[in-house]
Design an enzyme around this catalytic site. Structure first.
Site, PDB file in Angstrom:
ATOM      1  CB  SER A 100      -1.020   0.249   1.401  1.00 43.75           C
ATOM      2  OG  SER A 100      -0.468  -0.188   2.316  1.00 43.75           O
ATOM      3  CG  HIS A 105       7.989  -1.397   3.867  1.00 47.68           C
ATOM      4  ND1 HIS A 105       7.238  -1.086   2.503  1.00 47.68           N
ATOM      5  CD2 HIS A 105       6.318  -1.534   3.958  1.00 47.68           C
ATOM      6  CE1 HIS A 105       5.568  -0.241   1.721  1.00 47.68           C
ATOM      7  NE2 HIS A 105       5.226  -1.572   3.040  1.00 47.68           N
TER       8      HIS A 105
HETATM    9  P1  5GP Z   1       2.123  -2.413   3.109  1.00 47.48           P
HETATM   10  O1  5GP Z   1       0.948  -2.608   2.977  1.00 47.48           O
HETATM   11  O2  5GP Z   1       2.784  -1.050   1.471  1.00 47.48           O
HETATM   12  O3  5GP Z   1       3.447  -4.164   2.591  1.00 47.48           O
HETATM   13  O4  5GP Z   1       2.507  -1.606   4.552  1.00 47.48           O
HETATM   14  C1  5GP Z   1       2.840  -1.054   4.798  1.00 47.48           C
HETATM   15  C2  5GP Z   1       2.677   0.411   6.440  1.00 47.48           C
HETATM   16  O5  5GP Z   1       3.376   1.131   6.174  1.00 47.48           O
HETATM   17  C3  5GP Z   1       1.441  -0.531   6.932  1.00 47.48           C
HETATM   18  O6  5GP Z   1       1.468  -1.504   8.027  1.00 47.48           O
HETATM   19  C4  5GP Z   1       0.640   0.918   7.330  1.00 47.48           C
HETATM   20  O7  5GP Z   1      -0.063   0.494   8.903  1.00 47.48           O
HETATM   21  C5  5GP Z   1       2.070   1.603   7.507  1.00 47.48           C
HETATM   22  N1  5GP Z   1       1.481   3.288   7.470  1.00 47.48           N
HETATM   23  C6  5GP Z   1       1.082   3.402   6.942  1.00 47.48           C
HETATM   24  N2  5GP Z   1       1.515   5.075   6.989  1.00 47.48           N
HETATM   25  C7  5GP Z   1       2.096   5.307   7.787  1.00 47.48           C
HETATM   26  C8  5GP Z   1       2.493   6.263   8.650  1.00 47.48           C
HETATM   27  O8  5GP Z   1       2.170   7.166   7.475  1.00 47.48           O
HETATM   28  N3  5GP Z   1       3.106   5.830   9.823  1.00 47.48           N
HETATM   29  C9  5GP Z   1       3.756   4.399  10.249  1.00 47.48           C
HETATM   30  N4  5GP Z   1       4.093   4.348  10.906  1.00 47.48           N
HETATM   31  N5  5GP Z   1       3.472   3.489   9.541  1.00 47.48           N
HETATM   32  C10 5GP Z   1       2.532   4.054   8.686  1.00 47.48           C
END
Ligand code: 5GP
Ligand code: ZN
Length: 119
Positions: A100, A105
């Site tokens: 997302s 990461h």
């Molecule tokens: P993905 O879904 O891309 O693998 O993981 C993105 C992660 O970033 C999600 O677990 C979400 O909770 C985290 N995340 C999104 N926006 C922020 C933010 O502004 N601060 C922090 N600490 N985490 C975030």
């Protein structure tokens, strides 16, 4: 007329400090901070300071950085006391991978039993 600079991605803004985060690690190339919406008792994100969209966008010149990310993930897991019982390191790529935020990461998840296969 100059082209307006697009807004930096959310994790680039965390790197710059524009968006606050709870950091658990910082070095020259990598930061680690607590996920805003933790999916496990410990949920830490490990990211490169430079903007790379995903693990699929790493190039040979990022080889050392890719290794550093994995090492830091292990260090923060150890620091969080996850070594004895185990934990998970995962990175999502693209839409079907569940990504997302378009800035590479590693999720470090621990403190509960993980399921397999993931959903
Ligand atoms: P993905 O879904 O891309 O693998 O993981 C993105 C992660 O970033 C999600 O677990 C979400 O909770 C985290 N995340 C999104 N926006 C922020 C933010 O502004 N601060 C922090 N600490 N985490 C975030
Ligand atoms: Zn970024």
């Amino acid at each position: 007329m100059s082209t307006p600079t697009p807004p930096a991605c959310i994790f680039c803004r965390i790197v710059s400090g524009e968006i606050p985060s709870t950091r658990v690690h910082e070095d020259e190339d990598v930061i680690a901070f607590r996920d805003l919406a933790p999916q496990a008792p410990t949920h830490i994100l490990v990211i490169p300071k430079v903007h790379i969209e995903s693990a699929a966008h790493l190039s040979p010149e990022n080889e050392a950085l890719a290794g550093r990310l994995l090492l830091v993930a292990g260090e923060v897991a150890r620091g969080a006391g996850l070594d004895a019982r185990g934990y998970r390191i995962v990175t999502n790529i693209g839409e079907e991978g569940g990504q997302s935020v378009g800035h590479l990461h590693l999720h470090v998840l621990g403190g509960r039993s993980m399921r397999w296969p993931p959903g």
